[in-house]
Design a protein around this motif. Sequence first.
Motif, PDB file in Angstrom:
ATOM      1  N   VAL A 116       0.842  -0.944   0.306  1.00  0.00           N
ATOM      2  CA  VAL A 116      -0.134  -0.278  -0.021  1.00  0.00           C
ATOM      3  C   VAL A 116       0.851   1.161   0.074  1.00  0.00           C
ATOM      4  CG1 VAL A 116      -1.890   0.968   1.697  1.00  0.00           C
ATOM      5  CG2 VAL A 116      -1.805  -1.123   1.112  1.00  0.00           C
ATOM      6  N   LEU A 117       1.716   0.990   0.915  1.00  0.00           N
ATOM      7  CA  LEU A 117       2.589   2.774   0.946  1.00  0.00           C
ATOM      8  C   LEU A 117       3.517   2.174  -0.350  1.00  0.00           C
ATOM      9  CD1 LEU A 117       4.624   1.971   4.318  1.00  0.00           C
ATOM     10  CD2 LEU A 117       2.557   3.710   3.808  1.00  0.00           C
ATOM     11  N   LEU A 118       4.111   1.436  -0.724  1.00  0.00           N
ATOM     12  CA  LEU A 118       4.567   1.679  -2.631  1.00  0.00           C
ATOM     13  C   LEU A 118       3.134   2.158  -3.078  1.00  0.00           C
ATOM     14  CD1 LEU A 118       6.837   1.254  -4.555  1.00  0.00           C
ATOM     15  CD2 LEU A 118       5.706  -1.886  -4.629  1.00  0.00           C
ATOM     16  N   LEU A 119       1.656   1.684  -3.433  1.00  0.00           N
ATOM     17  CA  LEU A 119       1.117   2.324  -4.481  1.00  0.00           C
ATOM     18  C   LEU A 119       1.125   3.792  -3.988  1.00  0.00           C
ATOM     19  CD1 LEU A 119      -1.079   1.794  -6.665  1.00  0.00           C
ATOM     20  CD2 LEU A 119      -2.450   1.731  -4.456  1.00  0.00           C
ATOM     21  N   LEU A 120       1.517   4.447  -2.678  1.00  0.00           N
ATOM     22  CA  LEU A 120       1.311   5.579  -2.410  1.00  0.00           C
ATOM     23  C   LEU A 120       1.932   6.664  -2.358  1.00  0.00           C
ATOM     24  CD1 LEU A 120      -0.517   5.578   1.303  1.00  0.00           C
ATOM     25  CD2 LEU A 120      -1.710   6.202  -1.057  1.00  0.00           C
ATOM     26  N   ALA A 121       3.528   6.005  -2.584  1.00  0.00           N
ATOM     27  CA  ALA A 121       4.489   6.762  -3.454  1.00  0.00           C
ATOM     28  C   ALA A 121       4.805   6.781  -5.057  1.00  0.00           C
ATOM     29  CB  ALA A 121       5.577   5.768  -2.861  1.00  0.00           C
ATOM     30  N   PHE A 122       3.755   5.724  -5.969  1.00  0.00           N
ATOM     31  CA  PHE A 122       4.649   5.814  -6.522  1.00  0.00           C
ATOM     32  C   PHE A 122       2.950   6.949  -7.303  1.00  0.00           C
ATOM     33  CE2 PHE A 122       1.516   4.873 -10.897  1.00  0.00           C
ATOM     34  CZ  PHE A 122       2.772   5.167 -11.546  1.00  0.00           C
ATOM     35  N   MET A 123       2.115   7.002  -7.229  1.00  0.00           N
ATOM     36  CA  MET A 123       0.238   8.205  -7.110  1.00  0.00           C
ATOM     37  C   MET A 123       1.874   9.554  -6.302  1.00  0.00           C
ATOM     38  SD  MET A 123      -2.611   5.894  -5.644  1.00  0.00           S
ATOM     39  CE  MET A 123      -3.488   7.555  -5.978  1.00  0.00           C
ATOM     40  N   GLY A 124       1.705   9.926  -4.859  1.00  0.00           N
ATOM     41  CA  GLY A 124       2.934  10.618  -4.549  1.00  0.00           C
ATOM     42  C   GLY A 124       4.033  11.363  -5.794  1.00  0.00           C
ATOM     43  N   GLY A 125       4.554  10.306  -6.484  1.00  0.00           N
ATOM     44  CA  GLY A 125       5.600  10.504  -7.442  1.00  0.00           C
ATOM     45  C   GLY A 125       5.242  11.480  -8.628  1.00  0.00           C
ATOM     46  N   ILE A 126       4.158  11.211  -8.890  1.00  0.00           N
ATOM     47  CA  ILE A 126       3.086  11.215 -10.216  1.00  0.00           C
ATOM     48  C   ILE A 126       2.789  12.813  -9.750  1.00  0.00           C
ATOM     49  CG2 ILE A 126       0.986  11.201 -11.757  1.00  0.00           C
ATOM     50  CD1 ILE A 126       1.578   8.027 -11.286  1.00  0.00           C
ATOM     51  N   CYS A 127       1.845  13.590  -8.293  1.00  0.00           N
ATOM     52  CA  CYS A 127       1.103  14.191  -7.752  1.00  0.00           C
ATOM     53  C   CYS A 127       2.485  15.407  -8.202  1.00  0.00           C
ATOM     54  CB  CYS A 127       0.323  14.125  -6.518  1.00  0.00           C
ATOM     55  SG  CYS A 127      -0.340  13.237  -6.904  1.00  0.00           S
ATOM     56  N   TRP A 128       3.381  14.531  -7.161  1.00  0.00           N
ATOM     57  CA  TRP A 128       4.844  15.882  -7.519  1.00  0.00           C
ATOM     58  C   TRP A 128       5.029  16.102  -8.035  1.00  0.00           C
ATOM     59  CZ3 TRP A 128       9.935  15.710  -8.339  1.00  0.00           C
ATOM     60  CH2 TRP A 128      10.763  17.061  -8.313  1.00  0.00           C
ATOM     61  N   ALA A 129       5.321  15.789 -10.066  1.00  0.00           N
ATOM     62  CA  ALA A 129       6.488  16.177 -10.974  1.00  0.00           C
ATOM     63  C   ALA A 129       5.023  16.688 -11.766  1.00  0.00           C
ATOM     64  CB  ALA A 129       5.658  14.811 -11.904  1.00  0.00           C
ATOM     65  N   ILE A 130       3.880  16.854 -11.581  1.00  0.00           N
ATOM     66  CA  ILE A 130       2.546  17.431 -12.278  1.00  0.00           C
ATOM     67  C   ILE A 130       2.886  18.720 -11.277  1.00  0.00           C
ATOM     68  CG2 ILE A 130       0.191  17.863 -12.195  1.00  0.00           C
ATOM     69  CD1 ILE A 130       0.420  14.475 -12.755  1.00  0.00           C
ATOM     70  N   GLY A 131       2.510  18.636  -9.930  1.00  0.00           N
ATOM     71  CA  GLY A 131       2.683  19.710  -9.235  1.00  0.00           C
ATOM     72  C   GLY A 131       4.273  21.429  -9.544  1.00  0.00           C
ATOM     73  N   ALA A 132       5.198  20.344  -9.758  1.00  0.00           N
ATOM     74  CA  ALA A 132       6.389  20.483 -10.067  1.00  0.00           C
ATOM     75  C   ALA A 132       6.325  21.735 -11.386  1.00  0.00           C
ATOM     76  CB  ALA A 132       7.638  20.309  -9.370  1.00  0.00           C
ATOM     77  N   GLN A 133       5.963  21.173 -12.289  1.00  0.00           N
ATOM     78  CA  GLN A 133       5.719  21.289 -13.232  1.00  0.00           C
ATOM     79  C   GLN A 133       4.976  23.008 -13.936  1.00  0.00           C
ATOM     80  OE1 GLN A 133       8.305  21.028 -16.594  1.00  0.00           O
ATOM     81  NE2 GLN A 133       9.760  19.765 -15.031  1.00  0.00           N
ATOM     82  N   ALA A 134       3.795  22.220 -12.905  1.00  0.00           N
ATOM     83  CA  ALA A 134       2.171  23.400 -13.091  1.00  0.00           C
ATOM     84  C   ALA A 134       2.955  25.043 -12.634  1.00  0.00           C
ATOM     85  CB  ALA A 134       0.753  22.670 -12.138  1.00  0.00           C
ATOM     86  N   ALA A 135       3.914  25.024 -11.595  1.00  0.00           N
ATOM     87  CA  ALA A 135       4.693  25.602 -10.904  1.00  0.00           C
ATOM     88  C   ALA A 135       4.843  27.023 -12.373  1.00  0.00           C
ATOM     89  CB  ALA A 135       5.404  25.603 -10.162  1.00  0.00           C
ATOM     90  N   ASN A 136       6.005  26.092 -13.000  1.00  0.00           N
ATOM     91  CA  ASN A 136       6.517  26.901 -14.213  1.00  0.00           C
ATOM     92  C   ASN A 136       5.347  27.467 -15.329  1.00  0.00           C
ATOM     93  OD1 ASN A 136       8.585  26.178 -13.152  1.00  0.00           O
ATOM     94  ND2 ASN A 136       8.938  23.827 -14.317  1.00  0.00           N
ATOM     95  N   ILE A 137       3.938  26.584 -15.426  1.00  0.00           N
ATOM     96  CA  ILE A 137       3.187  27.735 -16.398  1.00  0.00           C
ATOM     97  C   ILE A 137       2.223  28.526 -16.120  1.00  0.00           C
ATOM     98  CG2 ILE A 137       1.212  27.179 -17.224  1.00  0.00           C
ATOM     99  CD1 ILE A 137       1.252  24.472 -17.853  1.00  0.00           C
ATOM    100  N   SER A 138       2.205  28.582 -13.989  1.00  0.00           N
ATOM    101  CA  SER A 138       1.676  30.189 -13.990  1.00  0.00           C
ATOM    102  C   SER A 138       2.927  31.185 -14.240  1.00  0.00           C
ATOM    103  CB  SER A 138       1.337  29.483 -12.595  1.00  0.00           C
ATOM    104  OG  SER A 138       2.561  29.563 -11.393  1.00  0.00           O
ATOM    105  N   GLU A 139       4.308  30.901 -13.649  1.00  0.00           N
ATOM    106  CA  GLU A 139       4.836  32.033 -14.402  1.00  0.00           C
ATOM    107  C   GLU A 139       5.442  32.689 -16.150  1.00  0.00           C
ATOM    108  OE1 GLU A 139       8.868  30.690 -13.483  1.00  0.00           O
ATOM    109  OE2 GLU A 139       8.585  30.046 -11.398  1.00  0.00           O
TER     110      GLU A 139
END
Length: 362
Positions: free
Chosen positions: A65-88
């Motif tokens: 379960v923790l492995l699945l959460l880490a995988f989902m969290g990694g995807i959300c982090w990557a999208i969030g980090a890149q989305a900050a560039n679009i706001s600029e």
Amino acid sequence: MPSLSLTRTVQVLALLALSLLLLYVGRLFLVPLVFAAILAMLLAPVARQLERWGAGRIVSGLLCVLLLLAFMGGICWAIGAQAANISEQLPQIQQKVQVLLQQAQHWIQQRFGVAPREQIQFVEEQVAKFGQSANRYLTTSLKGVAGLLGGLVLVLLYLFFMLWGRHKFREFFLRLAPSEQHQEVNQMLQEIMRVGGQYLSGRLLSVLFLTVVYGVGFLVIGLKNALLLALIAALPTLVPYVGAYVGAIFPLIMAMVGGSAGQLLPTLGVILFAQAVDNNVVEPLVMGSRLNLSPIFTIIAVVLGELLWGIPGMILFEPLTAILRIVCSHVPALHPYAFLLADEAHTPQWIKRVKSKSKQLL
């Protein structure tokens, strides 16, 4: 004899209608349960390996379960980090959108004789109508987010207990059958576990391939926020058929409003190339004929899944139909239905050779 045949047909149709009704009425309960079951089939080999290394069933289930959460969290982090560039880049994007709108207004005026002021008035009327129902849309969206979070919690709970008690579930199905049929039932359960896990792993590998190819292609043509656009374009392909078209929309829009005028066609070329390779090379290799479903029933499963369960149904009904085919193939009275659902096409020889060589290397 004809009356008996008609009675049997009516019974089959009634059972089918009742099953569809139960699937629709019980969708809020069934969708998280089925998602958890498919994920349990995917993570069962990981849990078995952890148990071989000395972890108990509870620990192995929690780690999965923790492995699945880490995988989902990694995807959300990557999208969030890149989305900050679009706001600029929003000021530049807004300027580009204004230029495109002015060009569109000029074209409409030349083509249909509608003045820009009348166009703006029409748009304002539509915005006003939309604003009247904004509260309803907002409430619905908030309920949807709350339902999604609640469903995720249920999926994780179901997943843990399925991994923990998977041996008991297998024993339960074996006890339902006579002892002389235990070998047949055990084979059927193994096929179901293999198909469920391989379907989801194949979809994830396909998404990973598309993300890499999209990202490299978008970087080569100079598209800004290439990683974010690659993720957004690849993730919807988890939904068969429709997902590829939905995922392509956002990169094309960003190429139009955020890039240069010459980036639209190269972006479309990257998407078409990646989809062609994925459909004709990657998916046959990673999934092949494991589902063994007729193309027409694959499409029917996707459409029916959307009608009954929405987007989750479009993802889940294909492996569920494959599981139904496996069950029918192991029940003599249902063999005709297994024949109807099965794919009549044979696996290409080049795929068989690649798989055989990979097994020899491993």
